[in-house]
Design an enzyme around this catalytic site. Structure first.
Site, PDB file in Angstrom:
ATOM      1  N   MET A 107       0.843  -1.194   0.000  1.00 14.95           N
ATOM      2  CA  MET A 107       0.000   0.000   0.000  1.00 14.95           C
ATOM      3  C   MET A 107       0.880   1.247   0.000  1.00 14.95           C
ATOM      4  O   MET A 107       1.720   1.406   0.895  1.00 14.95           O
ATOM      5  CB  MET A 107      -0.902   0.020   1.236  1.00 14.95           C
ATOM      6  CG  MET A 107      -1.863  -1.145   1.324  1.00 14.95           C
ATOM      7  SD  MET A 107      -2.918  -1.051   2.794  1.00 14.95           S
ATOM      8  CE  MET A 107      -1.723  -1.485   4.065  1.00 14.95           C
ATOM      9  N   GLY A 195       1.345   4.118   4.868  1.00 12.88           N
ATOM     10  CA  GLY A 195       2.114   3.414   3.848  1.00 12.88           C
ATOM     11  C   GLY A 195       2.663   2.110   4.400  1.00 12.88           C
ATOM     12  O   GLY A 195       3.415   2.123   5.365  1.00 12.88           O
ATOM     13  N   SER A 196       2.293   0.978   3.847  1.00 13.14           N
ATOM     14  CA  SER A 196       2.630  -0.282   4.497  1.00 13.14           C
ATOM     15  C   SER A 196       2.289  -1.462   3.592  1.00 13.14           C
ATOM     16  O   SER A 196       2.216  -1.321   2.389  1.00 13.14           O
ATOM     17  CB  SER A 196       1.874  -0.367   5.821  1.00 13.14           C
ATOM     18  OG  SER A 196       0.558   0.158   5.661  1.00 13.14           O
ATOM     19  N   ARG A 197       2.038  -2.621   4.219  1.00 10.01           N
ATOM     20  CA  ARG A 197       1.837  -3.838   3.439  1.00 10.01           C
ATOM     21  C   ARG A 197       1.042  -4.864   4.252  1.00 10.01           C
ATOM     22  O   ARG A 197       1.107  -4.882   5.479  1.00 10.01           O
ATOM     23  CB  ARG A 197       3.210  -4.386   3.072  1.00 10.01           C
ATOM     24  CG  ARG A 197       3.259  -5.794   2.558  1.00 10.01           C
ATOM     25  CD  ARG A 197       4.681  -6.105   2.172  1.00 10.01           C
ATOM     26  NE  ARG A 197       5.013  -7.502   2.314  1.00 10.01           N
ATOM     27  CZ  ARG A 197       6.243  -7.970   2.233  1.00 10.01           C
ATOM     28  NH1 ARG A 197       7.257  -7.155   2.041  1.00 10.01           N
ATOM     29  NH2 ARG A 197       6.475  -9.251   2.363  1.00 10.01           N
TER      30      ARG A 197
END
Length: 228
Positions: A107, A195-197
């Site tokens: 993301m 912001g990440s995953r």
């Protein structure tokens, strides 16, 4: 024929999305800073306006239409499939040391960051692990970064693991659920800022129906079919 009012409402819904309550304090902070910037210099103030709009947009929480066909695994996150590979689920969950197919959805700061349950079932385990804040698109982020993992047991007694991973900018993983809770497919279970995953570990023998680089929509895009 649609009335002008209904047409205007549809256009408004397209561009103006509801904001998750988690974002209200951040938008308020950005707005307050913007007022200060305007007092210093108009150009700085308009930059602040742009950042405030971005902050609101980051915390948007649009409604999603989740497919209701049985056996589908739905993407828990908006973003892009960055990795598909065999991997062992996070060790803090206490699961067998067995490699499963892991699908990673990255993301960016422009994606919606509300996370949704990929399958319906009972939250059997939640395990949080502190860690680093490496770029979430990197493979080693799954092992080294701060993360929060859920084991969801489905009605057929199979389990699916989904892991929220903090990224380079992200500094907070937020969970909306708890152990013992029963989630519907597509139900909101958490959020990561900024912001990440997310990693999804499919049950043994289940193959993903997505490809690396494919765009995902949380609560809507089918990742796999458990019946195949």
């Amino acid at each position: 024929m649609f009335s002008e009012e209904s047409t205007a409402m549809r256009m408004t819904d397209t561009f103006i999305k509801p904001m998750h309550p988690e974002g209200r304090k951040f938008v308020a902070i950005f707005a307050a800073v913007t007022l200060v910037l305007f007092a210093i210099e108009d150009v700085l103030g308009w930059i602040g306006v742009g950042l405030t709009v971005w902050c609101y947009y980051f915390f948007r929480d649009p409604e999603r239409v989740t497919p209701d066909a049985p056996g589908l695994v739905i993407s828990p996150a908006d973003g892009v499939v960055s990795l598909i590979e065999p991997a062992v689920p996070p060790r803090e969950l206490g699961l067998p040391e067995q490699e499963l197919t892991r699908v990673s959805v990255f993301m960016s700061v422009f994606n919606c960051h509300v996370n949704r349950a990929p399958v319906a079932g009972k939250v059997e385990t939640i395990a949080y692990k502190p860690g680093k804040f490496l770029n979430a698109s990197l493979d080693k982020a799954s092992e080294d970064n701060e993360r929060n993992s859920l084991v969801i047991r489905m009605s057929d007694d199979r389990i699916l693991t989904v892991t929220q991973i903090a990224g380079l900018v992200a500094r907070r993983i937020v969970s909306f659920t708890q152990e013992g809770a029963v989630l519907d497919r597509g139900e909101r279970f958490g959020l990561i800022r900024f912001g990440s995953r997310l990693d999804i570990y499919l049950p043994q023998g289940v193959e993903p129906s997505v490809k690396i680089g494919q765009t995902m929509i949380a609560g809507e895009t089918v990742i796999a079919d458990l019946g195949k």
